[in-house]
Design a protein around this motif. Structure first.
Motif, PDB file in Angstrom:
ATOM      1  N   LEU A 101      -6.948   1.364  -4.423  1.00  0.00           N
ATOM      2  CA  LEU A 101      -7.474   1.880  -4.408  1.00  0.00           C
ATOM      3  C   LEU A 101      -7.165   3.538  -4.090  1.00  0.00           C
ATOM      4  O   LEU A 101      -8.700   4.100  -3.743  1.00  0.00           O
ATOM      5  N   GLY A 105      -0.904  -1.942  -4.868  1.00  0.00           N
ATOM      6  CA  GLY A 105      -2.895  -1.800  -4.085  1.00  0.00           C
ATOM      7  C   GLY A 105      -3.256  -0.987  -3.781  1.00  0.00           C
ATOM      8  O   GLY A 105      -4.609   0.161  -3.312  1.00  0.00           O
ATOM      9  N   ARG A 106      -1.564   0.929  -3.313  1.00  0.00           N
ATOM     10  CA  ARG A 106      -2.377   1.868  -2.964  1.00  0.00           C
ATOM     11  C   ARG A 106      -3.355   3.039  -4.439  1.00  0.00           C
ATOM     12  O   ARG A 106      -3.827   3.181  -4.513  1.00  0.00           O
ATOM     13  N   MET A 125       1.034  -0.773   0.070  1.00  0.00           N
ATOM     14  CA  MET A 125      -0.445   0.075  -0.274  1.00  0.00           C
ATOM     15  C   MET A 125       0.856   1.111   0.074  1.00  0.00           C
ATOM     16  O   MET A 125       0.514   2.722   0.352  1.00  0.00           O
TER      17      MET A 125
END
Length: 731
Positions: free
Chosen positions: A184, A180-181, A174
């Motif tokens: 999101l 992942g970041r 993240m």
């Protein structure tokens, strides 16, 4: 020698110099540190700053020595006849108060930390004896300072604690730039776009229909969200009394039963079964009676703990009265059990809706707010006539009959209050224009109560009434929504009567204007007011100037009288001071009691000379002091006394200006603008009133009631504004 020691570089001692100063080589040799010291060596002002710039912070040296040199060690001194001298090697100081391993601890950067500047520390710590070539020769050597980093240093607070290793706040995968970041951030953007689209599609909800939000802890007993297929009365296409009683009987509607349902009689009605159709083979005597008591039990069993018997009885009567009318208005729905209105299940559904909205959500109906005095009764609202009671006929003293006068019972659909009506509303009720079930628009009503404090609407029925005026009440359509309205109704001249009371609002066009006139209200000796005028602007200016001249004459006379009195008493004080001579009473001395009597005798100028001639010197001093004190106080009070006397002799004028306008209705409904009115606008000076202008005027009252004409073409009526009236230009 002191100057060379303090300012110059360290001296280079040669054999010649040493020989001249020490003739005998075998004589006892004395070092510079053992020589007698007459004064402390002088140091330049900038010397400490320069020393600190080259040396790391260390333990301060003794005051008699200068800042240690940056050299690591001085070379061995070789003198003829004395051999070679070497400075003693410094030893590290070990404190007995600290453990032996403390020297190896790592300290944080600090001015007291020897590790702060690794390049200078090792060369900075030198002994006091090594500051000069002769310092360590002979005598008692100075205490050596440490030269290694393992020596004693001042321990810092928390120095033994080590900082924890840095931990990243981001979860695995993240961090910025990781997959992942990125995923999101894309999801957040999609949610924001979806919210914007929903807000654009959703229509704004009117403020009046918005419901207060229910917290997660509050249990909802009814879903207040409107159904998508819900229709309002104006859009339903229904027409009242479209079906006759015979048509309703043919469609299975018990009209003989429903026509008897009123808010008063509904309390005695009960259902036999939850559905409208009783089971076959059962008699009415064997069925349970479902009335107001059963409704209260049902609410309590469902968790509606705020419901009470008076609350259920009130709403039971109004719900049954409404459902009886809806069953006759739309009888085709009564044949379907799913849409049937006249049944126990529908009554309970209506009760749950009212419980959720009023008791659970806290939305109070209009009449409840008015009875609690949380809302003014003058607000525009639509009410329904739920009952009409008539007073008994009577006779006057002259033998003239007094017709019965009606009293209304009005409801907002939730609660009921009694209402007092004036003569125009009573005449409309006698003619049948107002009857039970009709809706009227009310504005400018007053609340009349026998109680000093506010009360709940169920307790205020017998002690609180609304006072209505005919000129501010209107018949509204049958499908008008009950409750508060956003704006008052605009009255037209054809709907007004001379005895109808206050007119809430009118939309007028100015046909003609008259100049501003002035009326003066004068109070006579008996306390009664009468008016003088009207005067035009020129006459008013002359009357104002005449009053000012009269006031100035009276004021000058009063001031002259006060000035004469002050001069007279000032002369008395001068004569008394001369008679008293060197009068000097003590600080705590009090005036004799006779001084006040002597002062009162001076009020008469004829007897003042006798008082001044027979008074003693001490009394003269006391009396002079009293006179001067009284004169000063009288001078301060003279302004207020003069103003008070002027208000009596020449009171302020009470003048009001007005302007008469000839006006007409700007718009009409069913009848033409046959009437015109002479409107008296008070305090119209400076108000821009123009011919042809359209104005909104509020709070008008009829005047010259005996001069009002009928509604024929060219008739004229008379009205005037009040202090709370407002005149607003529209066009």
């Amino acid at each position: 020698m002191n100057a060379i020691w303090a300012e110059g570089p360290e001296p280079i001692v040669t054999e010649t110099q040493f020989g001249r100063e020490n003739a005998n080589a075998n004589a006892s040799f004395k070092t510079a540190s053992t020589l007698p010291r007459n004064a402390s060596p002088e140091r330049p002002v900038l010397r400490p700053i320069l020393d600190n710039s080259f040396n790391s912070p260390v333990t301060p040296s003794p005051a008699q020595f200068s800042r240690p040199s940056t050299s690591t060690a001085l070379p061995a001194l070789s003198l003829p006849g004395l051999g070679q001298f070497k400075a003693p090697k410094p030893k590290a100081f070990k404190s007995p108060l600290l453990p032996q391993t403390a020297a190896k601890a790592a300290f944080a950067p600090s001015p007291l930390n020897p590790h702060a500047r690794q390049g200078m520390v090792s060369s900075s710590f030198v002994t006091a004896g090594t500051q000069h070539s002769f310092a360590a020769v002979g005598g008692t050597p100075a205490t050596p300072l440490r030269t290694s980093v393992t020596g004693f240093v001042t321990p810092m607070r928390g120095a033994s604690r080590s900082r924890p290793a840095f931990k990243t706040p981001f979860k695995a995968g993240m961090k910025p730039g990781e997959p992942g970041r990125v995923r999101l951030e894309e999801e957040e953007k999609e949610k924001a776009i979806a919210k914007v689209k929903v807000a654009e599609v959703k229509q704004p909800t009117p403020i009046k229909s918005q419901q207060p939000s229910v917290s997660a802890r509050t249990k909802a007993f009814f879903d207040l969200a409107p159904r998508p297929d819900r229709k309002t009365l104006p859009s339903s296409g229904l027409v009242p009394q479209e079906y006759t009683a015979q048509d309703l009987e043919t469609m299975g509607i018990a009209t003989s039963e429903l026509t008897q349902i009123t808010p008063t009689m509904a309390m005695y009605y009960s259902f036999h079964t939850p559905s409208a159709t009783p089971p076959s083979g059962t008699s009415p005597s064997s069925m349970n009676m479902l009335g107001p008591a059963a409704a209260l039990e049902e609410l309590l069993s469902r968790g509606c703990t705020l419901a009470t018997k008076p609350w259920v009885d009130n709403h039971w009567a109004l719900i049954l009265w409404k459902l009886a009318g809806m069953a006759c208005l739309e009888p085709e729905r009564e044949g379907d059990p799913g849409t049937k209105r006249w049944c126990w299940n529908e009554v309970m559904r209506q009760l749950l809706y009212r419980y959720e909205r009023e008791l659970n959500r806290g939305v109070r109906p209009p009449l409840r707010c008015i009875a609690a005095q949380d809302a003014p009764a003058s607000c525009p609202m639509v009410l329904c006539v739920s009952n009409i009671t008539w007073s008994e006929a009577a006779m006057t003293e002259d033998g003239m009959p007094i017709p019965p006068h009606p009293e209304f019972e009005l409801t907002d659909g939730w609660y009921r209050l009694r209402a007092q009506v004036d003569a125009p509303l009573a005449r409309a009720t006698r003619r049948g224009l107002i009857r039970v079930g009709r809706k009227i628009g009310v504005v400018g009503a007053r609340l009349s109560t026998e109680r000093k404090d506010a009360s709940e609407v169920l307790e205020a029925y017998n002690s609180t009434t609304l006072v209505l005026s005919g000129n501010s009440s209107h018949l509204v359509p049958w499908h008008a929504k009950l409750g508060f309205q956003g704006a008052p109704w605009v009255s037209t001249m054809n709907s007004l009567t001379a005895d109808g009371g206050v007119v809430a609002a009118m939309d007028l066009v100015v046909l003609k204007t008259y100049p501003v006139a002035f009326l003066e209200f004068v109070q006579d000796e008996n306390g009664e007011k009468h008016r003088e005028g009207p005067r035009d602007e020129r006459g008013e200016a002359e009357a104002e100037e005449k009053w000012k001249r009269r006031r100035q004459v009276h004021e000058s006379k009063l001031r002259e009288e006060y000035a004469k009195k002050e001069v007279r008493y000032q002369g008395y004080a001068d004569r008394l001071e001369r008679r008293a001579g060197a009068f000097a009473p003590g600080a705590d001395a009090e005036a004799p009691d006779e001084i006040e009597e002597l002062y009162d005798e001076l009020d008469d100028p004829a007897g003042a000379a006798a008082v001044l001639s027979r008074i003693s010197s001490s009394s003269a001093g006391w009396l002079a002091r009293l006179i001067l004190d009284r004169v000063e106080k009288e001078r301060e009070r003279s302004r207020d006394e003069i103003e008070q006397e002027l208000r009596t002799m020449c009171p302020p004028r009470e003048v009001r200006n007005f302007r008469i306008l000839v006006v007409q209705d700007a718009c009409t409904r069913r009848r033409g603008a046959n009437r015109s009115a002479q409107l008296t606008v008070w305090d119209a000076a400076g108000m821009p009133l123009e011919v042809g202008g359209r104005y909104s005027v509020t709070n008008l009252i009829p005047t010259a009631q005996s001069s009002w004409m009928d509604r024929e073409v060219g008739s004229e009526i008379y009205m005037c504004t009040r202090r709370e009236s407002k005149v607003v230009r529209l066009l």
